[in-house]
Scaffold this motif. Structure first.
Motif, short mmCIF file in Angstrom:
data_model
loop_
_atom_site.label_atom_id
_atom_site.label_comp_id
_atom_site.label_asym_id
_atom_site.label_seq_id
_atom_site.Cartn_x
_atom_site.Cartn_y
_atom_site.Cartn_z
N MET A 143 -8.33 -20.30 26.19
CA MET A 143 -9.47 -19.48 25.75
C MET A 143 -10.37 -20.31 24.86
O MET A 143 -9.90 -21.04 23.99
N SER A 144 -11.66 -20.15 25.07
CA SER A 144 -12.63 -20.74 24.16
C SER A 144 -12.62 -19.92 22.89
O SER A 144 -12.77 -18.70 22.93
N ARG A 145 -12.41 -20.57 21.76
CA ARG A 145 -12.38 -19.82 20.49
C ARG A 145 -13.75 -19.25 20.14
O ARG A 145 -13.85 -18.20 19.53
N GLU A 146 -14.80 -19.94 20.56
CA GLU A 146 -16.16 -19.51 20.23
C GLU A 146 -16.59 -18.28 21.03
O GLU A 146 -17.06 -17.30 20.47
N SER A 147 -16.42 -18.34 22.36
CA SER A 147 -16.93 -17.25 23.21
C SER A 147 -15.84 -16.29 23.67
O SER A 147 -16.15 -15.20 24.15
N GLY A 148 -14.59 -16.69 23.58
CA GLY A 148 -13.51 -15.84 24.06
C GLY A 148 -13.36 -15.87 25.58
O GLY A 148 -12.61 -15.10 26.15
N ALA A 149 -14.09 -16.75 26.24
CA ALA A 149 -14.05 -16.85 27.70
C ALA A 149 -12.94 -17.79 28.14
O ALA A 149 -12.57 -18.70 27.41
N PRO A 150 -12.41 -17.57 29.34
CA PRO A 150 -11.42 -18.51 29.88
C PRO A 150 -12.01 -19.91 29.98
O PRO A 150 -13.20 -20.08 30.27
N PHE A 151 -11.19 -20.90 29.71
CA PHE A 151 -11.65 -22.28 29.66
C PHE A 151 -10.64 -23.14 30.40
O PHE A 151 -9.45 -23.09 30.10
N LEU A 152 -11.11 -23.92 31.39
CA LEU A 152 -10.22 -24.83 32.11
C LEU A 152 -9.86 -25.97 31.17
O LEU A 152 -10.68 -26.84 30.88
N VAL A 155 -10.61 -24.81 21.52
CA VAL A 155 -9.84 -24.21 22.61
C VAL A 155 -8.48 -23.75 22.08
O VAL A 155 -7.85 -24.43 21.29
N SER A 156 -8.03 -22.59 22.56
CA SER A 156 -6.71 -22.08 22.22
C SER A 156 -5.86 -22.01 23.49
O SER A 156 -6.32 -21.50 24.51
N LEU A 157 -4.62 -22.48 23.40
CA LEU A 157 -3.68 -22.34 24.51
C LEU A 157 -2.57 -21.35 24.17
O LEU A 157 -1.51 -21.35 24.80
N ALA A 158 -2.80 -20.48 23.21
CA ALA A 158 -1.78 -19.52 22.80
C ALA A 158 -1.37 -18.63 23.96
O ALA A 158 -0.18 -18.33 24.13
#
Length: 127
Positions: free
Chosen positions: A53-62, A93-96
């Motif tokens: 997850m993108s910490r800024e937008s909350g959108a999924p991030f590859l 980026v978060s991988l939680a």
């Protein structure tokens, strides 16, 4: 009884590797130029796209592409790589709640970044 021979995976059974023609004429070192080997090749692991997850937008991030035997191991490998990443990247980026998707199952057109499937987006949001 003779042992079965398998095509060399490195040179694809040709006995030479064209890209290394400048080294001993391109002879494959794995099969010694024969094009076959006595050991059965291992099945290769599939490639996974790991989304965070993108910490800024909350959108999924590859976040990463990794090869692993299954999705759980792919996430574990991605988290190990993430732990060694720069602080700036870890801040973005978060991988939680990371999700791994087989790369061959992704919908993507040429030149575009693959998007996470709907089920993966839902999993990332809910954790």
């Amino acid at each position: 009884m003779t042992k079965p021979l398998y095509p060399c995976q490195r040179c694809e059974g040709t006995g030479t590797i064209r890209a290394f023609a400048h080294v001993m004429g391109g002879v494959c070192f794995k099969c010694a130029g024969r094009g076959t080997v006595a050991t059965k090749p291992r099945a290769s692991n599939p490639k996974f796209a790991v989304f965070g997850m993108s910490r800024e937008s909350g959108a999924p991030f590859l976040a990463y592409y990794v090869t692993a035997p299954n999705a759980a191991r792919a996430v574990a490998k991605a988290r190990a790589t993430y732990a060694r990443a720069s602080a700036a990247y870890r801040d973005d980026v978060s991988l939680a709640n990371a999700v791994a998707v087989r790369a061959d199952e992704l919908d993507c057109t040429d030149g575009q970044v693959p998007q996470a499937p709907a089920w993966a987006r839902d999993t990332l949001r809910t954790g």
